[in-house]
Design a protein around this motif. Structure first.
Motif, PDB file in Angstrom:
ATOM      1  N   ALA A 255       3.525   5.816   6.782  1.00  0.00           N
ATOM      2  CA  ALA A 255       2.075   6.007   6.647  1.00  0.00           C
ATOM      3  C   ALA A 255       1.232   5.010   7.454  1.00  0.00           C
ATOM      4  O   ALA A 255       0.245   5.409   8.087  1.00  0.00           O
ATOM      5  N   THR A 256       1.606   3.726   7.459  1.00  0.00           N
ATOM      6  CA  THR A 256       0.749   2.753   8.169  1.00  0.00           C
ATOM      7  C   THR A 256       0.807   2.950   9.690  1.00  0.00           C
ATOM      8  O   THR A 256      -0.243   3.067  10.333  1.00  0.00           O
ATOM      9  N   PRO A 257       2.006   3.024  10.299  1.00  0.00           N
ATOM     10  CA  PRO A 257       2.038   3.315  11.736  1.00  0.00           C
ATOM     11  C   PRO A 257       1.358   4.652  12.089  1.00  0.00           C
ATOM     12  O   PRO A 257       0.682   4.763  13.115  1.00  0.00           O
TER      13      PRO A 257
ATOM     14  N   VAL B  84       3.753  -6.175  19.370  1.00  0.00           N
ATOM     15  CA  VAL B  84       3.764  -5.940  17.924  1.00  0.00           C
ATOM     16  C   VAL B  84       4.310  -7.202  17.266  1.00  0.00           C
ATOM     17  O   VAL B  84       5.383  -7.684  17.637  1.00  0.00           O
ATOM     18  N   LEU B  85       3.559  -7.730  16.322  1.00  0.00           N
ATOM     19  CA  LEU B  85       3.983  -8.946  15.614  1.00  0.00           C
ATOM     20  C   LEU B  85       4.495  -8.550  14.247  1.00  0.00           C
ATOM     21  O   LEU B  85       3.736  -8.010  13.438  1.00  0.00           O
ATOM     22  N   GLY B  86       5.773  -8.803  13.986  1.00  0.00           N
ATOM     23  CA  GLY B  86       6.369  -8.410  12.703  1.00  0.00           C
ATOM     24  C   GLY B  86       7.330  -7.259  12.928  1.00  0.00           C
ATOM     25  O   GLY B  86       7.045  -6.353  13.706  1.00  0.00           O
ATOM     26  N   ARG B  87       8.494  -7.317  12.250  1.00  0.00           N
ATOM     27  CA  ARG B  87       9.531  -6.298  12.489  1.00  0.00           C
ATOM     28  C   ARG B  87       9.982  -5.624  11.198  1.00  0.00           C
ATOM     29  O   ARG B  87      11.148  -5.264  11.054  1.00  0.00           O
ATOM     30  N   SER B  88       9.060  -5.463  10.240  1.00  0.00           N
ATOM     31  CA  SER B  88       9.474  -4.810   8.987  1.00  0.00           C
ATOM     32  C   SER B  88       9.799  -3.345   9.244  1.00  0.00           C
ATOM     33  O   SER B  88       9.341  -2.749  10.222  1.00  0.00           O
TER      34      SER B  88
ATOM     35  N   ILE C  14       8.757  -0.889   7.603  1.00  0.00           N
ATOM     36  CA  ILE C  14       7.662   0.043   7.297  1.00  0.00           C
ATOM     37  C   ILE C  14       6.478  -0.103   8.255  1.00  0.00           C
ATOM     38  O   ILE C  14       5.661   0.801   8.354  1.00  0.00           O
ATOM     39  N   VAL C  15       6.355  -1.229   8.947  1.00  0.00           N
ATOM     40  CA  VAL C  15       5.218  -1.377   9.877  1.00  0.00           C
ATOM     41  C   VAL C  15       5.678  -1.757  11.301  1.00  0.00           C
ATOM     42  O   VAL C  15       5.649  -0.929  12.214  1.00  0.00           O
ATOM     43  N   GLY C  16       6.088  -3.011  11.485  1.00  0.00           N
ATOM     44  CA  GLY C  16       6.321  -3.512  12.840  1.00  0.00           C
ATOM     45  C   GLY C  16       7.348  -2.716  13.627  1.00  0.00           C
ATOM     46  O   GLY C  16       7.088  -2.279  14.754  1.00  0.00           O
TER      47      GLY C  16
ATOM     48  N   ALA D 131      -0.880  -6.850  14.698  1.00  0.00           N
ATOM     49  CA  ALA D 131      -0.415  -7.981  13.888  1.00  0.00           C
ATOM     50  C   ALA D 131      -0.041  -7.509  12.497  1.00  0.00           C
ATOM     51  O   ALA D 131      -0.887  -6.974  11.768  1.00  0.00           O
ATOM     52  N   ALA D 132       1.228  -7.679  12.118  1.00  0.00           N
ATOM     53  CA  ALA D 132       1.710  -7.243  10.797  1.00  0.00           C
ATOM     54  C   ALA D 132       2.686  -8.278  10.269  1.00  0.00           C
ATOM     55  O   ALA D 132       3.893  -8.028  10.186  1.00  0.00           O
ATOM     56  N   ILE D 133       2.179  -9.455   9.935  1.00  0.00           N
ATOM     57  CA  ILE D 133       3.078 -10.517   9.472  1.00  0.00           C
ATOM     58  C   ILE D 133       2.738 -11.026   8.064  1.00  0.00           C
ATOM     59  O   ILE D 133       3.576 -11.609   7.410  1.00  0.00           O
ATOM     60  N   GLY D 134       1.502 -10.824   7.638  1.00  0.00           N
ATOM     61  CA  GLY D 134       1.143 -11.270   6.287  1.00  0.00           C
ATOM     62  C   GLY D 134       0.827 -12.752   6.200  1.00  0.00           C
ATOM     63  O   GLY D 134       1.104 -13.383   5.183  1.00  0.00           O
ATOM     64  N   ILE D 135       0.247 -13.321   7.267  1.00  0.00           N
ATOM     65  CA  ILE D 135      -0.201 -14.723   7.218  1.00  0.00           C
ATOM     66  C   ILE D 135      -1.700 -14.750   7.554  1.00  0.00           C
ATOM     67  O   ILE D 135      -2.098 -14.337   8.652  1.00  0.00           O
ATOM     68  N   PRO D 136      -2.527 -15.214   6.581  1.00  0.00           N
ATOM     69  CA  PRO D 136      -3.976 -15.129   6.789  1.00  0.00           C
ATOM     70  C   PRO D 136      -4.458 -15.825   8.067  1.00  0.00           C
ATOM     71  O   PRO D 136      -4.057 -16.960   8.345  1.00  0.00           O
TER      72      PRO D 136
ATOM     73  N   ASP E 132      -5.251  -5.060  13.234  1.00  0.00           N
ATOM     74  CA  ASP E 132      -4.874  -6.075  12.247  1.00  0.00           C
ATOM     75  C   ASP E 132      -4.374  -5.388  10.974  1.00  0.00           C
ATOM     76  O   ASP E 132      -5.158  -4.796  10.226  1.00  0.00           O
ATOM     77  N   VAL E 133      -3.072  -5.448  10.758  1.00  0.00           N
ATOM     78  CA  VAL E 133      -2.473  -4.743   9.615  1.00  0.00           C
ATOM     79  C   VAL E 133      -2.482  -5.623   8.357  1.00  0.00           C
ATOM     80  O   VAL E 133      -2.488  -5.126   7.239  1.00  0.00           O
ATOM     81  N   GLY E 134      -2.494  -6.910   8.544  1.00  0.00           N
ATOM     82  CA  GLY E 134      -2.357  -7.848   7.425  1.00  0.00           C
ATOM     83  C   GLY E 134      -3.398  -7.638   6.333  1.00  0.00           C
ATOM     84  O   GLY E 134      -4.573  -7.353   6.614  1.00  0.00           O
ATOM     85  N   ILE E 135      -2.943  -7.745   5.102  1.00  0.00           N
ATOM     86  CA  ILE E 135      -3.868  -7.750   3.954  1.00  0.00           C
ATOM     87  C   ILE E 135      -3.491  -8.980   3.143  1.00  0.00           C
ATOM     88  O   ILE E 135      -2.439  -8.998   2.498  1.00  0.00           O
ATOM     89  N   ASN E 136      -4.296 -10.016   3.223  1.00  0.00           N
ATOM     90  CA  ASN E 136      -3.965 -11.276   2.556  1.00  0.00           C
ATOM     91  C   ASN E 136      -5.121 -11.694   1.652  1.00  0.00           C
ATOM     92  O   ASN E 136      -6.283 -11.623   2.051  1.00  0.00           O
TER      93      ASN E 136
ATOM     94  N   MET F 123      -6.670   4.028   6.435  1.00  0.00           N
ATOM     95  CA  MET F 123      -5.954   5.009   7.251  1.00  0.00           C
ATOM     96  C   MET F 123      -4.537   5.247   6.729  1.00  0.00           C
ATOM     97  O   MET F 123      -3.970   6.324   6.901  1.00  0.00           O
ATOM     98  N   THR F 124      -3.962   4.219   6.093  1.00  0.00           N
ATOM     99  CA  THR F 124      -2.622   4.368   5.518  1.00  0.00           C
ATOM    100  C   THR F 124      -2.659   5.432   4.420  1.00  0.00           C
ATOM    101  O   THR F 124      -1.792   6.306   4.344  1.00  0.00           O
ATOM    102  N   VAL F 125      -3.689   5.368   3.584  1.00  0.00           N
ATOM    103  CA  VAL F 125      -3.810   6.338   2.490  1.00  0.00           C
ATOM    104  C   VAL F 125      -4.005   7.750   3.053  1.00  0.00           C
ATOM    105  O   VAL F 125      -3.383   8.722   2.612  1.00  0.00           O
TER     106      VAL F 125
END
Ligand code: NAD
Length: 293
Positions: A139-141, A162-166, A168-170, A210-215, A231-235, A274-276
């Motif tokens: 959903a997020t990508p 792309v920052l982050g390799r999860s 579900i996102v990166g 950016a999808a790393i989860g660091i504010p 900016d994907v992060g939600i902190n 947008m994910t929703v």
């Protein structure tokens, strides 16, 4: 600098989905039905699931919320998934992550029938995505691809970092943007916690995701002029001036980076809504059997 307004765009897409649901109703066809399983009472998960259920109502979908205490056993949760897999009336469902520590998230993801996996987390859907076959995009990508498409942001031949390799996102994001297509055809660098000299990589980005989860991790000196920032992060950071005691920020320091950017997504109001919307789009596809027969 232009703001990519994910909130406004998601409202437009929801209206489009609503129109389709009305037309399905007129034709007396199947109304999309999304089920969500929420385990425990993690406040962020509660708010995500609430927003998903509310969005279903907005577009005229049927929705079912299955709430379980975090004392539920793995076996009990797997039984619920089995029932949802078999329930003809449910087109797609999600199990909100994270799950309590005693439940194996991989086992749960693997137990979901790929045909109903509207979050797009199952390896079957991931593999299909990687090969460009019909699938439910995560959903997020999916939401990010839609933003790039609707804002007509040129991606062809661009260097995307792309920052982050999860899972579900990166990782899926890096695959989608490197694939043939519009958006797509990027040269992609996937950076992560073991990347040496991260700033050297981010400074080369035409598009930075950016999808790393660091504010506020990405500062102005890490990006070049004209960069497109997603900016994907939600902190959550403490903010005593707010009634609830915190506010949400992204992985990008919006204040210093936005003047250098050509396009930027805000947090909140960017990627999140947008994910929703993408989850709804996947559920609509599921009910129309567009991906799997
Ligand atoms: P994750 O925790 O699974 O992965 C984080 C990734 O960041 C890892 O691959 C890690 O290698 C990398 N990383 C960590 N520290 C780093 C550093 N110092 N330098 C470079 N890379 C580093 O995260 P996730 O699930 O992909 O989520 C990332 C962020 O996106 C979180 O803030 C999450 O809340 C948010 N998120 C938002 C949405 C949305 O709809 N907007 C959806 C999913 C996740």
């Amino acid at each position: 600098m232009s703001i990519i307004d994910g909130k406004a765009l998601s409202e437009i897409i929801k209206l489009e989905i609503r129109e389709e649901v009305l037309s399905l109703k007129e034709q007396r066809k199947n109304i999309p039905h999304l089920a969500a399983v929420l385990v425990g009472n993690n406040p962020a998960s509660e708010s995500y699931v609430k927003s998903k259920v509310r969005s279903c109502e907005q577009v005229g979908f049927e929705s079912t919320l299955i709430r379980k205490d975090d004392s539920i056993t793995e076996e009990e949760l797997l039984d619920i998934i089995k029932d949802l897999n078999e329930e003809d009336d449910v087109d797609g469902f999600i199990v909100q992550l994270p799950l309590p520590k005693h439940i194996d998230e991989t086992k749960v993801t693997l137990a979901i029938d790929p045909k109903k996996d509207v979050d797009g987390f199952h390896p079957v859907n991931f593999g299909r995505m990687a090969q460009g076959l019909p699938c439910y995009l995560p959903a997020t990508p999916f939401g990010i691809m839609t933003m790039l498409e609707r804002y007509e942001i040129e991606t062809e031949g661009k260097h995307c970092v792309v920052l982050g390799r999860s899972n579900i996102v990166g990782s899926p994001m890096s695959i989608l943007l490197s694939r043939k297509g519009t958006p797509g055809n990027c040269t992609v660098t996937l950076a992560h916690s073991r990347t040496k000299d991260l700033a050297a990589e981010t400074l080369r980005a035409d598009i930075l995701i950016a999808a790393i989860g660091i504010p506020n991790f990405i500062s102005a000196d890490m990006v070049k002029d004209g960069v497109v920032i997603i900016d994907v992060g939600i902190n959550r950071i403490d903010d005593p001036s707010r009634k609830r005691g915190y506010r949400l920020v992204g992985d990008v320091d919006y204040e210093s980076v936005s003047p250098k950017a050509s396009f930027i997504t805000p947090v909140p109001g960017g990627v999140g809504p947008m994910t929703v919307t993408s989850l709804l789009a996947n559920t609509l596809k599921a009910s129309k059997k567009e991906v799997y027969l």
